[in-house]
Design a protein around this motif. Structure first.
Motif, PDB file in Angstrom:
ATOM      1  N   THR B  85       0.845  -1.205   0.000  1.00 40.07           N
ATOM      2  CA  THR B  85       0.000   0.000   0.000  1.00 40.07           C
ATOM      3  C   THR B  85       0.874   1.247   0.000  1.00 40.07           C
ATOM      4  O   THR B  85       0.611   2.210  -0.725  1.00 40.07           O
ATOM      5  CB  THR B  85      -0.915   0.002   1.252  1.00 40.07           C
ATOM      6  OG1 THR B  85      -1.630  -1.223   1.279  1.00 40.07           O
ATOM      7  CG2 THR B  85      -1.885   1.163   1.243  1.00 40.07           C
ATOM      8  N   PHE B  86       1.922   1.213   0.815  1.00 38.36           N
ATOM      9  CA  PHE B  86       2.842   2.358   0.877  1.00 38.36           C
ATOM     10  C   PHE B  86       3.466   2.609  -0.502  1.00 38.36           C
ATOM     11  O   PHE B  86       3.525   3.748  -0.975  1.00 38.36           O
ATOM     12  CB  PHE B  86       3.941   2.085   1.917  1.00 38.36           C
ATOM     13  CG  PHE B  86       5.025   3.125   1.924  1.00 38.36           C
ATOM     14  CD1 PHE B  86       4.875   4.292   2.662  1.00 38.36           C
ATOM     15  CD2 PHE B  86       6.185   2.957   1.171  1.00 38.36           C
ATOM     16  CE1 PHE B  86       5.862   5.270   2.646  1.00 38.36           C
ATOM     17  CE2 PHE B  86       7.168   3.924   1.152  1.00 38.36           C
ATOM     18  CZ  PHE B  86       7.012   5.088   1.891  1.00 38.36           C
ATOM     19  N   LEU B  87       3.924   1.541  -1.150  1.00 42.12           N
ATOM     20  CA  LEU B  87       4.570   1.696  -2.458  1.00 42.12           C
ATOM     21  C   LEU B  87       3.587   2.207  -3.510  1.00 42.12           C
ATOM     22  O   LEU B  87       3.957   2.998  -4.379  1.00 42.12           O
ATOM     23  CB  LEU B  87       5.187   0.361  -2.896  1.00 42.12           C
ATOM     24  CG  LEU B  87       6.400  -0.089  -2.068  1.00 42.12           C
ATOM     25  CD1 LEU B  87       6.807  -1.504  -2.431  1.00 42.12           C
ATOM     26  CD2 LEU B  87       7.586   0.854  -2.251  1.00 42.12           C
ATOM     27  N   GLU B  88       2.352   1.746  -3.426  1.00 42.22           N
ATOM     28  CA  GLU B  88       1.318   2.224  -4.354  1.00 42.22           C
ATOM     29  C   GLU B  88       1.115   3.730  -4.211  1.00 42.22           C
ATOM     30  O   GLU B  88       1.065   4.456  -5.199  1.00 42.22           O
ATOM     31  CB  GLU B  88      -0.023   1.510  -4.082  1.00 42.22           C
ATOM     32  CG  GLU B  88      -0.161   0.171  -4.766  1.00 42.22           C
ATOM     33  CD  GLU B  88       0.028   0.235  -6.270  1.00 42.22           C
ATOM     34  OE1 GLU B  88      -0.620   1.084  -6.898  1.00 42.22           O
ATOM     35  OE2 GLU B  88       0.839  -0.542  -6.802  1.00 42.22           O
ATOM     36  N   ARG B  92       1.870   6.775  -6.934  1.00 43.75           N
ATOM     37  CA  ARG B  92       0.876   7.750  -7.349  1.00 43.75           C
ATOM     38  C   ARG B  92       1.412   9.173  -7.178  1.00 43.75           C
ATOM     39  O   ARG B  92       1.124  10.055  -7.961  1.00 43.75           O
ATOM     40  CB  ARG B  92      -0.421   7.567  -6.551  1.00 43.75           C
ATOM     41  CG  ARG B  92      -1.453   6.781  -7.335  1.00 43.75           C
ATOM     42  CD  ARG B  92      -2.729   6.637  -6.558  1.00 43.75           C
ATOM     43  NE  ARG B  92      -2.779   5.325  -5.916  1.00 43.75           N
ATOM     44  CZ  ARG B  92      -3.244   5.092  -4.706  1.00 43.75           C
ATOM     45  NH1 ARG B  92      -3.688   6.073  -3.976  1.00 43.75           N
ATOM     46  NH2 ARG B  92      -3.274   3.880  -4.224  1.00 43.75           N
ATOM     47  N   ARG B  93       2.219   9.361  -6.128  1.00 39.56           N
ATOM     48  CA  ARG B  93       2.780  10.701  -5.875  1.00 39.56           C
ATOM     49  C   ARG B  93       3.914  11.029  -6.837  1.00 39.56           C
ATOM     50  O   ARG B  93       3.997  12.105  -7.380  1.00 39.56           O
ATOM     51  CB  ARG B  93       3.315  10.785  -4.448  1.00 39.56           C
ATOM     52  CG  ARG B  93       2.280  11.133  -3.409  1.00 39.56           C
ATOM     53  CD  ARG B  93       2.909  11.868  -2.237  1.00 39.56           C
ATOM     54  NE  ARG B  93       4.044  11.200  -1.659  1.00 39.56           N
ATOM     55  CZ  ARG B  93       3.976  10.308  -0.675  1.00 39.56           C
ATOM     56  NH1 ARG B  93       2.822   9.974  -0.188  1.00 39.56           N
ATOM     57  NH2 ARG B  93       5.073   9.755  -0.172  1.00 39.56           N
ATOM     58  N   ALA B 129      15.138  -3.417  -8.025  1.00 40.48           N
ATOM     59  CA  ALA B 129      14.247  -2.264  -8.199  1.00 40.48           C
ATOM     60  C   ALA B 129      13.509  -2.293  -9.538  1.00 40.48           C
ATOM     61  O   ALA B 129      12.451  -1.665  -9.680  1.00 40.48           O
ATOM     62  CB  ALA B 129      15.041  -0.967  -8.085  1.00 40.48           C
ATOM     63  N   THR B 130      14.036  -3.014 -10.515  1.00 40.66           N
ATOM     64  CA  THR B 130      13.381  -3.067 -11.828  1.00 40.66           C
ATOM     65  C   THR B 130      12.215  -4.064 -11.854  1.00 40.66           C
ATOM     66  O   THR B 130      11.472  -4.122 -12.828  1.00 40.66           O
ATOM     67  CB  THR B 130      14.384  -3.457 -12.942  1.00 40.66           C
ATOM     68  OG1 THR B 130      14.850  -4.782 -12.673  1.00 40.66           O
ATOM     69  CG2 THR B 130      15.562  -2.501 -13.009  1.00 40.66           C
ATOM     70  N   LEU B 131      12.071  -4.853 -10.777  1.00 40.75           N
ATOM     71  CA  LEU B 131      11.003  -5.862 -10.749  1.00 40.75           C
ATOM     72  C   LEU B 131       9.671  -5.238 -10.322  1.00 40.75           C
ATOM     73  O   LEU B 131       9.661  -4.276  -9.551  1.00 40.75           O
ATOM     74  CB  LEU B 131      11.349  -6.975  -9.740  1.00 40.75           C
ATOM     75  CG  LEU B 131      12.676  -7.725  -9.910  1.00 40.75           C
ATOM     76  CD1 LEU B 131      12.878  -8.686  -8.735  1.00 40.75           C
ATOM     77  CD2 LEU B 131      12.707  -8.494 -11.221  1.00 40.75           C
ATOM     78  N   PRO B 132       8.554  -5.837 -10.758  1.00 40.04           N
ATOM     79  CA  PRO B 132       7.257  -5.411 -10.217  1.00 40.04           C
ATOM     80  C   PRO B 132       7.224  -5.707  -8.707  1.00 40.04           C
ATOM     81  O   PRO B 132       7.889  -6.641  -8.249  1.00 40.04           O
ATOM     82  CB  PRO B 132       6.241  -6.288 -10.957  1.00 40.04           C
ATOM     83  CG  PRO B 132       6.980  -6.881 -12.092  1.00 40.04           C
ATOM     84  CD  PRO B 132       8.425  -6.904 -11.757  1.00 40.04           C
ATOM     85  N   ASP B 133       6.421  -4.921  -7.968  1.00 35.53           N
ATOM     86  CA  ASP B 133       6.434  -5.022  -6.500  1.00 35.53           C
ATOM     87  C   ASP B 133       6.228  -6.434  -5.957  1.00 35.53           C
ATOM     88  O   ASP B 133       6.920  -6.869  -5.039  1.00 35.53           O
ATOM     89  CB  ASP B 133       5.386  -4.083  -5.897  1.00 35.53           C
ATOM     90  CG  ASP B 133       5.817  -2.633  -6.007  1.00 35.53           C
ATOM     91  OD1 ASP B 133       7.037  -2.390  -6.181  1.00 35.53           O
ATOM     92  OD2 ASP B 133       4.954  -1.747  -5.937  1.00 35.53           O
TER      93      ASP B 133
END
Lengths: 155, 184
Positions: B85-88, B92-93, B129-133
């Protein structure tokens, strides 16, 4: 299982990397965390208690207001009925009738001894009453209002 | 001697002993959960926020814990959800492009006070870091925490087969990234 682990290994990274991504934390972080979290939780519980108390008081206030509204409606109905029943029996002369100013004067002079019902019958001069109560004051009042206060007010 | 989960749960649900239970819960699991979160959110301050939320939510929802899974599985699940949730919200920001993810992380790691990784550790982080969450999550749990697929499956509510496939894809992408970047 062994086969899986071998399959999962990554030849480009040595053992040091496995299990250690290179991050660190401020000194004593894990030791102080329980105290920090307990403080936060206590603060939250305090806020929760206050909010719950306010909600309870608002609910009680609402119930009290509803009861008062009903009481006022019943009183008006009884007074109206009494007026029409007595209208034909007694026809006071205009001299005998007290003017509105006189009635008001009577109430003002005796305001200290008026009952709640008498006070409720006073003509309402809306300009004379400041209905603008600062929200902060209202919140403080609601917060400090005990349920027992309302019970006393109603009895 | 380590306090058992049963004792912690009993204290957490007993009025007057909740603080004791909460302290025990935090002391027992904060480190493990912190590293799980930190590998996802990278910066210490963010990891600290997410970890604190995880514990506070756990406390608030302790009545919902029915004991169907081990306590640590439940905690990991909450921590995982909180991290994602935090990463989402962060995405968005900042609207970070996945291609820029490694460069963004590179800058982040350089300015992060609590990162001490060497060249190889840094390169691996940039590749991750290049991977999906969600793939990142699976890779971290398997590679760094050496967790069994069965345990990861319980935490992420995903089949073992899907997790193995996810890890395999992640590994390939990382190897590709390292080969391309470092000429290894």
């Amino acid at each position: 299982m062994k086969a899986n682990l071998e399959n999962d290994e990554m030849p480009y990274f040595h053992d040091k990397v496995k299990g250690n991504p290179g991050f660190s934390v401020p000194e004593g972080y894990f030791e102080t965390l329980p105290d920090i979290l307990v403080d936060k939780l206590k603060g939250e519980l305090e806020i929760g208690k206050k909010q719950s108390k306010s909600r309870k008081s608002i609910r009680s206030l609402w119930h009290a207001t509803s009861k008062l509204k009903w009481a006022a409606a019943v009183t008006l109905l009884l007074m109206g009925s009494a007026y029409f029943l007595q209208k034909d029996a007694i026809q006071p002369t205009s001299e005998a009738m007290a003017s509105e100013e006189e009635i008001l004067q009577y109430f003002i002079e005796d305001a200290g001894t008026l009952s709640d019902e008498e006070l409720a019958m006073l003509p309402l001069d809306e300009d004379a009453i400041d209905m603008e109560i600062p929200e902060e004051e209202l919140e403080d009042w609601i917060e400090n209002l005990e349920d027992t206060d309302l019970e006393q007010l109603l009895n | 001697m380590e306090i058992s989960d049963d004792d912690i749960l009993l204290w957490l649900k007993t009025p007057g002993q909740q603080e004791k239970g909460f302290r025990a819960l935090v002391s027992k699991y904060s480190e493990r959960l912190y590293w799980h979160i930190r590998k996802m959110v990278i910066e210490h301050e963010d990891a600290n926020d997410v970890l604190q939320n995880t514990f506070l939510k756990t406390f608030r929802g302790i009545e919902k814990y029915k004991g169907n899974a081990a306590l640590y599985t439940w905690l990991y699940r909450i921590a995982t959800n909180e991290s994602l949730t935090f990463l989402e919200k962060l995405k968005r920001r900042k609207t970070v492009n996945i291609d820029d993810a490694a460069n963004t992380l590179d800058r982040q790691l350089k300015s992060e006070a609590y990162y001490e990784g060497d060249h190889i550790q840094r390169t691996l982080q940039l590749a991750i870091a290049t991977l999906p969450d969600k793939q990142k999550m699976v890779f971290n749990m398997r590679y760094f925490d050496n967790m069994k697929y069965e345990d990861i499956s319980q935490i992420l509510q995903t089949s073992v087969g899907a997790l193995k496939a996810s890890y395999h894809h992640a590994k390939n992408k990382i190897e590709e990234y390292v080969r391309h970047r470092s000429g290894l």
